[in-house]
Write an enzyme that holds these catalytic residues in place. Sequence first.
Site, PDB file in Angstrom:
ATOM      1  N   ALA A  64      41.623 -27.865 -21.171  1.00 12.66           N
ATOM      2  CA  ALA A  64      41.460 -26.617 -20.417  1.00 12.66           C
ATOM      3  C   ALA A  64      40.115 -26.545 -19.693  1.00 12.66           C
ATOM      4  CB  ALA A  64      41.619 -25.418 -21.346  1.00 12.66           C
TER       5      ALA A  64
ATOM      6  N   ASN B  35      39.701 -36.557 -20.976  1.00 12.25           N
ATOM      7  CA  ASN B  35      40.682 -35.496 -20.765  1.00 12.25           C
ATOM      8  C   ASN B  35      39.998 -34.212 -21.212  1.00 12.25           C
ATOM      9  OD1 ASN B  35      42.687 -33.616 -20.733  1.00 12.25           O
ATOM     10  ND2 ASN B  35      44.192 -34.846 -21.868  1.00 12.25           N
TER      11      ASN B  35
ATOM     12  N   ARG C 257      51.789 -28.735 -30.451  1.00  8.78           N
ATOM     13  CA  ARG C 257      51.468 -27.939 -29.298  1.00  8.78           C
ATOM     14  C   ARG C 257      52.460 -28.177 -28.153  1.00  8.78           C
ATOM     15  NH1 ARG C 257      46.562 -29.356 -25.185  1.00  8.78           N
ATOM     16  NH2 ARG C 257      46.693 -27.354 -24.151  1.00  8.78           N
TER      17      ARG C 257
ATOM     18  N   GLU D 262      39.531 -39.643 -15.255  1.00  6.61           N
ATOM     19  CA  GLU D 262      40.129 -38.411 -15.781  1.00  6.61           C
ATOM     20  C   GLU D 262      41.587 -38.679 -16.158  1.00  6.61           C
ATOM     21  OE1 GLU D 262      40.625 -35.621 -12.560  1.00  6.61           O
ATOM     22  OE2 GLU D 262      40.831 -33.906 -13.911  1.00  6.61           O
TER      23      GLU D 262
ATOM     24  N   ARG E 199      51.959 -27.823 -12.196  1.00  2.00           N
ATOM     25  CA  ARG E 199      51.926 -26.697 -13.136  1.00  2.00           C
ATOM     26  C   ARG E 199      51.294 -25.463 -12.470  1.00  2.00           C
ATOM     27  NH1 ARG E 199      49.905 -28.513 -18.880  1.00  2.00           N
ATOM     28  NH2 ARG E 199      50.742 -26.427 -19.334  1.00  2.00           N
TER      29      ARG E 199
ATOM     30  N   PRO F 266      39.587 -29.482 -25.792  1.00  5.43           N
ATOM     31  CA  PRO F 266      40.191 -28.506 -26.701  1.00  5.43           C
ATOM     32  C   PRO F 266      41.707 -28.604 -26.803  1.00  5.43           C
ATOM     33  CG  PRO F 266      39.336 -27.429 -24.730  1.00  5.43           C
ATOM     34  CD  PRO F 266      38.806 -28.827 -24.724  1.00  5.43           C
ATOM     35  N   ASN F 267      42.181 -28.451 -28.021  1.00 10.66           N
ATOM     36  CA  ASN F 267      43.613 -28.406 -28.360  1.00 10.66           C
ATOM     37  C   ASN F 267      44.333 -29.751 -28.282  1.00 10.66           C
ATOM     38  OD1 ASN F 267      43.702 -25.495 -28.797  1.00 10.66           O
ATOM     39  ND2 ASN F 267      43.325 -25.348 -26.594  1.00 10.66           N
TER      40      ASN F 267
ATOM     41  N   HIS G 252      45.174 -36.722 -17.727  1.00  8.18           N
ATOM     42  CA  HIS G 252      45.933 -35.561 -18.220  1.00  8.18           C
ATOM     43  C   HIS G 252      47.293 -36.042 -18.681  1.00  8.18           C
ATOM     44  CE1 HIS G 252      42.915 -32.831 -16.888  1.00  8.18           C
ATOM     45  NE2 HIS G 252      42.863 -33.490 -15.743  1.00  8.18           N
TER      46      HIS G 252
ATOM     47  N   TYR H  38      53.708 -31.554 -23.673  1.00  7.47           N
ATOM     48  CA  TYR H  38      52.791 -32.638 -24.043  1.00  7.47           C
ATOM     49  C   TYR H  38      53.436 -33.742 -24.875  1.00  7.47           C
ATOM     50  CZ  TYR H  38      49.413 -29.228 -22.373  1.00  7.47           C
ATOM     51  OH  TYR H  38      48.727 -28.343 -21.582  1.00  7.47           O
TER      52      TYR H  38
HETATM   53  C1  DQA Z   1      45.811 -31.196 -20.138  1.00  2.00           C
HETATM   54  C2  DQA Z   1      46.203 -30.225 -19.032  1.00  2.00           C
HETATM   55  C3  DQA Z   1      45.330 -28.983 -19.074  1.00  2.00           C
HETATM   56  O1  DQA Z   1      45.682 -28.100 -18.013  1.00  2.00           O
HETATM   57  C4  DQA Z   1      45.514 -28.265 -20.393  1.00  2.00           C
HETATM   58  O2  DQA Z   1      44.663 -27.132 -20.458  1.00  2.00           O
HETATM   59  C5  DQA Z   1      45.341 -29.153 -21.565  1.00  2.00           C
HETATM   60  C6  DQA Z   1      45.842 -30.531 -21.509  1.00  2.00           C
HETATM   61  C7  DQA Z   1      46.748 -32.425 -20.214  1.00  2.00           C
HETATM   62  O3  DQA Z   1      46.377 -33.391 -20.859  1.00  2.00           O
HETATM   63  O4  DQA Z   1      47.850 -32.387 -19.645  1.00  2.00           O
HETATM   64  O5  DQA Z   1      44.880 -28.723 -22.619  1.00  2.00           O
HETATM   65  O6  DQA Z   1      44.512 -31.684 -19.883  1.00  2.00           O
END
Ligand code: DQA
Length: 149
Positions: free
Chosen positions: A76, A73, A17, A97, A106, A9-10, A99, A22
């Site tokens: 959230a 990835n 964003r 994984e 964080r 998501p997002n 990020h 990011y």
């Molecule tokens: C994320 C880190 C997560 O905590 C966050 O909710 C994201 C992006 C990252 O790519 O840094 O949406 O996965």
Amino acid sequence: MKILVINGPNINMLGLREPEVYGKGSYAQLQEFIWDSFRAEGVEGELFQSNHEGDIVDKIQQAYGNFDGIIINPAAYTHTSVAILDALKAVALPAVEVHISDVGNREDFRQISYAGMACVKTYKGLGFEGYRKALLFLKDYLSGKGNGA
Ligand code: DQA
């Protein structure tokens, strides 16, 4: 060798964003970056992004028998989703994984990664580059060349 890249998501909101967290690159640019990496490595792939947990679970399940590995990835859902963890364990494909941000530095609620418990490796805080590193790692891992970079 065929690798599935899943973004949660997002991630489609990259660029707009929280650019201070990011970066300024858009999701379209991330897709281009990932495709360039696949082409450079001669690996086949598919890119998938969803804002919906169940759709991500469905996609992981469909990877069984169709892909050799997964780069994920979960965004959230990393910190909440036992369903995604269970799906990764169910298909038992090597998964890495990624990020974009350095989740380790964080908020407390970002310190747990359920999906990470089913992954052979994690890259965090490297921006787009984390996806390329994940691809290199998986390529080595799948061709039995050890544990990559
Ligand atoms: C994320 C880190 C997560 O905590 C966050 O909710 C994201 C992006 C990252 O790519 O840094 O949406 O996965």
